[in-house]
Design a protein around this motif. Structure first.
Motif, PDB file in Angstrom:
ATOM      1  N   ARG A 254       0.832  -1.203   0.000  1.00 38.92           N
ATOM      2  CA  ARG A 254       0.000   0.000   0.000  1.00 38.92           C
ATOM      3  C   ARG A 254       0.872   1.261   0.000  1.00 38.92           C
ATOM      4  O   ARG A 254       0.576   2.243  -0.684  1.00 38.92           O
ATOM      5  N   ILE A 255       1.972   1.209   0.782  1.00 42.50           N
ATOM      6  CA  ILE A 255       2.877   2.360   0.834  1.00 42.50           C
ATOM      7  C   ILE A 255       3.463   2.619  -0.552  1.00 42.50           C
ATOM      8  O   ILE A 255       3.526   3.766  -1.011  1.00 42.50           O
ATOM      9  N   ALA A 256       3.848   1.547  -1.230  1.00 46.93           N
ATOM     10  CA  ALA A 256       4.408   1.704  -2.576  1.00 46.93           C
ATOM     11  C   ALA A 256       3.388   2.366  -3.487  1.00 46.93           C
ATOM     12  O   ALA A 256       3.723   3.245  -4.294  1.00 46.93           O
ATOM     13  N   GLN A 257       2.119   1.983  -3.311  1.00 49.92           N
ATOM     14  CA  GLN A 257       1.050   2.551  -4.127  1.00 49.92           C
ATOM     15  C   GLN A 257       0.873   4.047  -3.825  1.00 49.92           C
ATOM     16  O   GLN A 257       0.749   4.866  -4.734  1.00 49.92           O
ATOM     17  N   ILE A 258       0.902   4.396  -2.513  1.00 48.75           N
ATOM     18  CA  ILE A 258       0.786   5.804  -2.118  1.00 48.75           C
ATOM     19  C   ILE A 258       1.939   6.602  -2.719  1.00 48.75           C
ATOM     20  O   ILE A 258       1.752   7.691  -3.261  1.00 48.75           O
ATOM     21  N   CYS A 259       3.144   6.022  -2.631  1.00 51.08           N
ATOM     22  CA  CYS A 259       4.329   6.754  -3.076  1.00 51.08           C
ATOM     23  C   CYS A 259       4.338   6.957  -4.585  1.00 51.08           C
ATOM     24  O   CYS A 259       4.933   7.900  -5.077  1.00 51.08           O
ATOM     25  N   ARG A 260       3.672   6.056  -5.309  1.00 56.41           N
ATOM     26  CA  ARG A 260       3.622   6.244  -6.758  1.00 56.41           C
ATOM     27  C   ARG A 260       2.930   7.556  -7.116  1.00 56.41           C
ATOM     28  O   ARG A 260       3.289   8.207  -8.084  1.00 56.41           O
ATOM     29  N   SER A 261       1.942   7.974  -6.305  1.00 57.22           N
ATOM     30  CA  SER A 261       1.270   9.223  -6.649  1.00 57.22           C
ATOM     31  C   SER A 261       1.822  10.431  -5.884  1.00 57.22           C
ATOM     32  O   SER A 261       1.626  11.559  -6.292  1.00 57.22           O
ATOM     33  N   ALA A 262       2.515  10.214  -4.739  1.00 52.56           N
ATOM     34  CA  ALA A 262       2.924  11.359  -3.928  1.00 52.56           C
ATOM     35  C   ALA A 262       4.426  11.614  -3.926  1.00 52.56           C
ATOM     36  O   ALA A 262       4.868  12.640  -3.419  1.00 52.56           O
ATOM     37  N   LEU A 263       5.210  10.673  -4.480  1.00 48.17           N
ATOM     38  CA  LEU A 263       6.656  10.794  -4.325  1.00 48.17           C
ATOM     39  C   LEU A 263       7.346  10.601  -5.662  1.00 48.17           C
ATOM     40  O   LEU A 263       7.012   9.695  -6.415  1.00 48.17           O
ATOM     41  N   ASP A 264       8.295  11.481  -5.954  1.00 44.66           N
ATOM     42  CA  ASP A 264       9.103  11.310  -7.154  1.00 44.66           C
ATOM     43  C   ASP A 264      10.570  11.337  -6.762  1.00 44.66           C
ATOM     44  O   ASP A 264      11.108  12.373  -6.395  1.00 44.66           O
ATOM     45  N   ARG A 265      11.197  10.137  -6.813  1.00 42.09           N
ATOM     46  CA  ARG A 265      12.608  10.069  -6.450  1.00 42.09           C
ATOM     47  C   ARG A 265      13.488   9.819  -7.672  1.00 42.09           C
ATOM     48  O   ARG A 265      14.643   9.443  -7.535  1.00 42.09           O
ATOM     49  N   SER A 266      12.897  10.048  -8.863  1.00 37.37           N
ATOM     50  CA  SER A 266      13.644   9.678 -10.071  1.00 37.37           C
ATOM     51  C   SER A 266      14.943  10.475 -10.205  1.00 37.37           C
ATOM     52  O   SER A 266      15.937   9.972 -10.709  1.00 37.37           O
ATOM     53  N   GLY A 267      14.921  11.716  -9.713  1.00 41.46           N
ATOM     54  CA  GLY A 267      16.140  12.520  -9.847  1.00 41.46           C
ATOM     55  C   GLY A 267      16.978  12.553  -8.592  1.00 41.46           C
ATOM     56  O   GLY A 267      17.808  13.436  -8.407  1.00 41.46           O
ATOM     57  N   GLN A 268      16.725  11.574  -7.679  1.00 48.14           N
ATOM     58  CA  GLN A 268      17.372  11.610  -6.357  1.00 48.14           C
ATOM     59  C   GLN A 268      18.896  11.624  -6.429  1.00 48.14           C
ATOM     60  O   GLN A 268      19.511  10.893  -7.189  1.00 48.14           O
ATOM     61  N   ARG A 269      19.468  12.482  -5.605  1.00 45.01           N
ATOM     62  CA  ARG A 269      20.935  12.553  -5.504  1.00 45.01           C
ATOM     63  C   ARG A 269      21.358  12.019  -4.146  1.00 45.01           C
ATOM     64  O   ARG A 269      20.607  12.072  -3.188  1.00 45.01           O
ATOM     65  N   LEU A 270      22.586  11.546  -4.083  1.00 40.88           N
ATOM     66  CA  LEU A 270      23.135  11.125  -2.785  1.00 40.88           C
ATOM     67  C   LEU A 270      23.511  12.353  -1.970  1.00 40.88           C
ATOM     68  O   LEU A 270      23.618  13.456  -2.498  1.00 40.88           O
ATOM     69  N   HIS A 271      23.738  12.139  -0.680  1.00 40.51           N
ATOM     70  CA  HIS A 271      24.241  13.235   0.152  1.00 40.51           C
ATOM     71  C   HIS A 271      25.709  13.420  -0.188  1.00 40.51           C
ATOM     72  O   HIS A 271      26.566  12.770   0.392  1.00 40.51           O
ATOM     73  N   THR A 272      25.998  14.284  -1.136  1.00 37.45           N
ATOM     74  CA  THR A 272      27.397  14.369  -1.563  1.00 37.45           C
ATOM     75  C   THR A 272      28.285  14.926  -0.458  1.00 37.45           C
ATOM     76  O   THR A 272      29.378  14.412  -0.229  1.00 37.45           O
ATOM     77  N   ALA A 273      27.799  15.971   0.244  1.00 38.07           N
ATOM     78  CA  ALA A 273      28.625  16.575   1.295  1.00 38.07           C
ATOM     79  C   ALA A 273      28.880  15.545   2.398  1.00 38.07           C
ATOM     80  O   ALA A 273      30.015  15.346   2.837  1.00 38.07           O
ATOM     81  N   THR A 274      27.819  14.852   2.826  1.00 35.32           N
ATOM     82  CA  THR A 274      27.953  13.845   3.869  1.00 35.32           C
ATOM     83  C   THR A 274      28.915  12.741   3.429  1.00 35.32           C
ATOM     84  O   THR A 274      29.767  12.314   4.198  1.00 35.32           O
ATOM     85  N   GLU A 275      28.798  12.315   2.168  1.00 37.82           N
ATOM     86  CA  GLU A 275      29.694  11.276   1.656  1.00 37.82           C
ATOM     87  C   GLU A 275      31.137  11.726   1.726  1.00 37.82           C
ATOM     88  O   GLU A 275      32.024  10.976   2.134  1.00 37.82           O
ATOM     89  N   ARG A 276      31.365  12.993   1.351  1.00 38.77           N
ATOM     90  CA  ARG A 276      32.733  13.507   1.338  1.00 38.77           C
ATOM     91  C   ARG A 276      33.301  13.588   2.758  1.00 38.77           C
ATOM     92  O   ARG A 276      34.453  13.230   2.994  1.00 38.77           O
ATOM     93  N   ILE A 277      32.485  14.054   3.708  1.00 39.74           N
ATOM     94  CA  ILE A 277      32.961  14.153   5.101  1.00 39.74           C
ATOM     95  C   ILE A 277      33.230  12.757   5.655  1.00 39.74           C
ATOM     96  O   ILE A 277      34.260  12.505   6.271  1.00 39.74           O
ATOM     97  N   ASP A 278      32.297  11.834   5.382  1.00 39.51           N
ATOM     98  CA  ASP A 278      32.467  10.476   5.911  1.00 39.51           C
ATOM     99  C   ASP A 278      33.683   9.769   5.323  1.00 39.51           C
ATOM    100  O   ASP A 278      34.312   8.955   5.992  1.00 39.51           O
ATOM    101  N   ALA A 279      34.002  10.100   4.079  1.00 40.09           N
ATOM    102  CA  ALA A 279      35.169   9.470   3.454  1.00 40.09           C
ATOM    103  C   ALA A 279      36.424   9.795   4.264  1.00 40.09           C
ATOM    104  O   ALA A 279      37.362   9.008   4.313  1.00 40.09           O
ATOM    105  N   ILE A 280      36.416  10.953   4.952  1.00 45.61           N
ATOM    106  CA  ILE A 280      37.574  11.322   5.775  1.00 45.61           C
ATOM    107  C   ILE A 280      37.393  10.869   7.224  1.00 45.61           C
ATOM    108  O   ILE A 280      38.218  10.134   7.757  1.00 45.61           O
TER     109      ILE A 280
END
Lengths: 672, 86
Positions: A254-280
């Motif tokens: 049901r959640i997947a069904q709700i998200c199909r109409s309310a959520l668009d993650r097609s252009g989702q990006r990673l947390h680049t800043a967080t990734e860079r800090i964590d790499a160090i």
């Protein structure tokens, strides 16, 4: 009065919103499990009570902090629910939302962190979500206060509305079982506050808390037979035999069904800043050295570069202008010499002698707040888990340890967020070995006298001593007392964020307020009692201090303390009074040595102790007993006097052994 | 059926996936029930796609990304999670 419960997944900003809506300053942080107890506040401008609850993932609690939230929802039945949902983690958050909707209470959804979601190109359509769920959805940014006025407004109109008929059809087998259970519940004759279908579904899901709160008229055997029958029907219809995982699957669909109409993650990006800090900072080679360097920086700032400078300025003010002004005022008022001595030597000496360390405590709390709010806390658990696992603990125990550097009381409560009972109990036992800010004045005083040139190093050595002993004892206790369960480790690493200066200052102020409150209560009362005990004796009032009650009380311990280097009644008296609060050790010394300022006390202390004795003494202070408030919280969290007495007993023995090794060992190698 | 076996054959432990590589979760039955419950709470279940981010020092925890969230678990437990590399 109207009650609104603030419910949502961990680390979604409930307490931030609570603070804004009620003008409170509860501690916020960037990791899962900051809030472990419910807090009540009055809604700004419109009355009604808002209850902040610890975060939880579903209504089936796993840890004690989740239990607080789940029990509150079932037993206290708030009139409405304010559900906070993290827009950047919509699918996971909606699972709890669905369980809450099934309760059938009026509900408002605060769609939080829409800014974080937007920055990662996650588009959430609040209108579509509102249509799918049938309850109002308000987009907010709790940390910045965006949308909070709309939430307040919407809460006003919530009372009248029932939730808009959100319903999942779980298929014939489960629906029939739920209907039979609901009928059984209503035939019990007791009108339950909860929706019968919701209660039935929770029973099917295996919610022990709901089951335990069933009215006595409902026979457990009948419930069991319906559960079995439902499981059989489910299996024979070609679906799963396990009802809980079946329910989860239907809800997830049901959640997947709700998200199909309310959520668009097609252009989702990673947390680049967080990734860079964590790499160090979580780098496999650099990570741990960086953490240790950060801790060293904190000690340098607190004890060397900044804190002690400011403390000296404050000491000059308290012992100079303030003490002088009070003295003049008392003379002008015609106070008796007795009153004069009580106020100037007892109260100003005792309380002022501790308040001098306020700047150092402020800096320490500010730096700890920064770590809490940045997101680094979760990374520390990741870095330390290997070490902690080796001694039988979870890496997550490091969060209480770090909080314990500020104060042991909230640190012990923070142990609630760990999944295993053994991890919680071990952490509760060992947190008192973390040097809290109350021990800081004692270190600062003694290190300033005897080890002035490398003050920060000596103090850091003491903090490390506490930490190393905690790890060694964890190994010992997990091998002997608590063998049963292996430790468990799983941690969410939230995106980093820059702590806001204002919220940082507020958090620091809240903690410093606790210290000031203690100065005005326990330390003040302690100082007055100590002053009386040191000025009265079997011979009457105004006796020589060596003949006072305090001298005989402290003297009783002197023989016992001699082998560890400080067999004087003064040291014995300071240790006994230090049980109330560790700062009182410094108050006691101020009063006993009757000195006008820090320089005078430092001189007296230098006369009374050799450097070796002094080091043995501060190591003993570090370890010897949890303070009164900590003992109280250990009793509350363990619900056992045996564990409470154990925590006091083992620390006394440990302190004695360590001080004995330091003093006698030091003498053997020719130190004084 | 042959295809099924081919997929089965590619199953491996999460712990053996290299940092930067992705895999789909196939089985969580080997890990402790409490950890399984927590992973499910966080939305990690059979069918979820994970990307291993990095490994901790001295055999320390493995960090992975799943649906935008970063999660750390012990490498020993990661060794009991069955995944199929993508």
């Amino acid at each position: 009065m109207n009650q609104f419960a603030l419910v949502g997944n961990p680390n979604t900003g409930k307490t931030s919103l609570f603070n804004t809506l009620t003008r409170s300053y509860e501690t916020v942080g960037n990791w899962s499990g900051v809030t472990v107890e419910k807090r009540v506040g009055t809604l700004r401008g419109r009355g009604g009570r808002l209850i902040d609850l610890p975060g939880l993932y579903s209504l089936l609690p796993l840890t004690p902090d989740e239990g607080v939230a789940a029990r509150f929802l079932m037993e206290e039945t708030p009139s409405s629910i304010l559900n906070i949902v993290d827009a950047s983690q919509l699918e996971r958050n909606l699972y709890l939302t669905i369980q809450l909707l099934e309760c059938g209470r009026p509900m408002l959804i605060g769609l939080n962190m829409v800014d974080v979601a937007r920055s990662r190109n996650i588009a959430v359509d609040a209108g579509a979500l509102q249509r799918e769920l049938g309850v109002p959805v308000v987009p907010i940014v709790a940390r910045k206060g965006t949308g909070c006025a709309e939430v307040l407004h919407a809460l006003g109109g919530l009372e009248a509305s029932r939730s808009g008929g959100f319903r999942i059809d779980y298929g014939p087998a489960v629906e029939a079982g739920a209907a039979r259970l609901a009928a059984l519940l209503s035939s019990g004759g007791t009108a339950s506050a909860s929706d019968p279908r919701w209660t039935a579904l929770q029973l099917l899901e295996g919610n022990e808390a709901v089951r335990a709160s069933l009215p006595a008229a409902v026979r457990p055997a009948e419930v069991d037979s319906i559960l079995e029958q439902t499981a059989e029907e489910l299996e024979s219809s070609g679906l799963e035999s396990d009802i809980p995982s079946y329910l989860r699957r239907i809800r997830t669909e049901r959640i997947a069904q709700i998200c199909r109409s309310a959520l668009d993650r097609s252009g989702q990006r990673l947390h680049t800043a967080t990734e860079r800090i964590d790499a160090i900072v979580t780098h496999r080679i650099l990570g741990i050295p960086l953490f240790l360097a950060l801790m060293f920086l904190i000690f340098k700032l607190t004890f060397d570069w900044l804190g002690s400078l400011l403390s000296d300025v404050l000491d000059g003010f308290i012992s100079g202008s303030l003490s002088g002004a009070i003295s003049t005022a008392l003379t002008w008022l015609g106070a008796s010499p007795f009153t004069h001595a009580l106020v100037v030597d007892g109260i100003v000496g005792g309380v002022g002698g501790v308040l001098v360390f306020l700047p150092q405590i402020c800096i320490l709390f500010l730096l700890i707040s920064f770590i809490e709010d940045s997101g680094y806390m979760a990374r520390i658990t990741l870095l330390m888990d290997r070490t902690m696992e080796a001694v039988g603990l979870s890496g997550k125990a490091f969060i209480p340890f770090i909080i314990g550097f500020g104060c042991n009381v909230p640190a012990i409560m923070a142990a609630r967020t760990m999944e295993q009972r053994k991890d919680r109990l071990l952490t509760t036992m060992l947190v008192p070995l973390m040097s809290c800010s109350a021990r800081l004045p004692v270190y600062a005083l003694f290190a300033g006298v005897f080890f002035a040139s490398n003050r920060a190093l000596v103090v850091m050595g003491l903090y490390l001593l506490g930490m190393v002993l905690a790890l060694a004892l964890a190994k010992l206790f997990s091998r002997t007392l608590l063998k049963s369960e292996p430790s468990l480790f799983i941690v969410e690493l939230p995106p980093y964020r820059m702590p806001q200066p204002l919220s940082l200052l507020r958090m620091t102020w809240e903690k410093v307020k606790g210290f000031l409150r203690k100065a005005g209560t326990i330390i003040l009362a302690g100082s007055i009692i100590i002053w009386f005990l040191s000025n009265t004796g079997p011979g009457g009032v105004g006796v020589d201090m060596n003949e006072s009650f305090l001298a005989s009380i402290g003297g009783a311990l002197a023989g016992l303390l001699k082998p560890i280097g400080f067999g004087t009644w003064q040291a014995g008296a300071a240790l006994i009074t230090g049980f109330m609060a560790k700062e009182v050790v410094v108050s006691t010394m101020n009063i006993i040595y009757q000195v006008p300022d820090m320089a005078g006390l430092e001189h007296q202390v230098a006369m009374a102790f050799t450097p070796l004795q002094a080091f043995s003494f501060i190591a003993f202070i570090l370890l010897y007993i949890p303070c009164l408030a900590t003992v109280g919280v250990i009793r509350k969290e363990t619900a056992s006097w045996r564990w409470t007495f154990f925590s006091m007993g083992y620390s006394l023995v440990l302190a004695y052994i360590v001080a004995l090794i330091i003093y006698q060992g030091g003498r053997l190698v020719g130190l004084v | 059926m042959f295809r099924q076996q081919a997929v089965e054959g590619r199953r491996q432990a999460l712990a053996s996936v290299k940092p930067g590589d992705s895999a789909e979760v196939r089985g969580l039955n080997g890990i402790s029930p409490m950890l399984r419950r927590r992973l499910r709470d966080l939305g990690v279940a059979e069918g979820s796609v994970l990307t291993v981010l990095r490994l901790g020092p001295f055999g320390g925890p493995l960090t992975f990304e799943c649906a935008g969230q970063h999660i750390g678990i012990r490498r020993e437990e990661a060794g009991r999670m069955e995944v199929a590399p993508l």
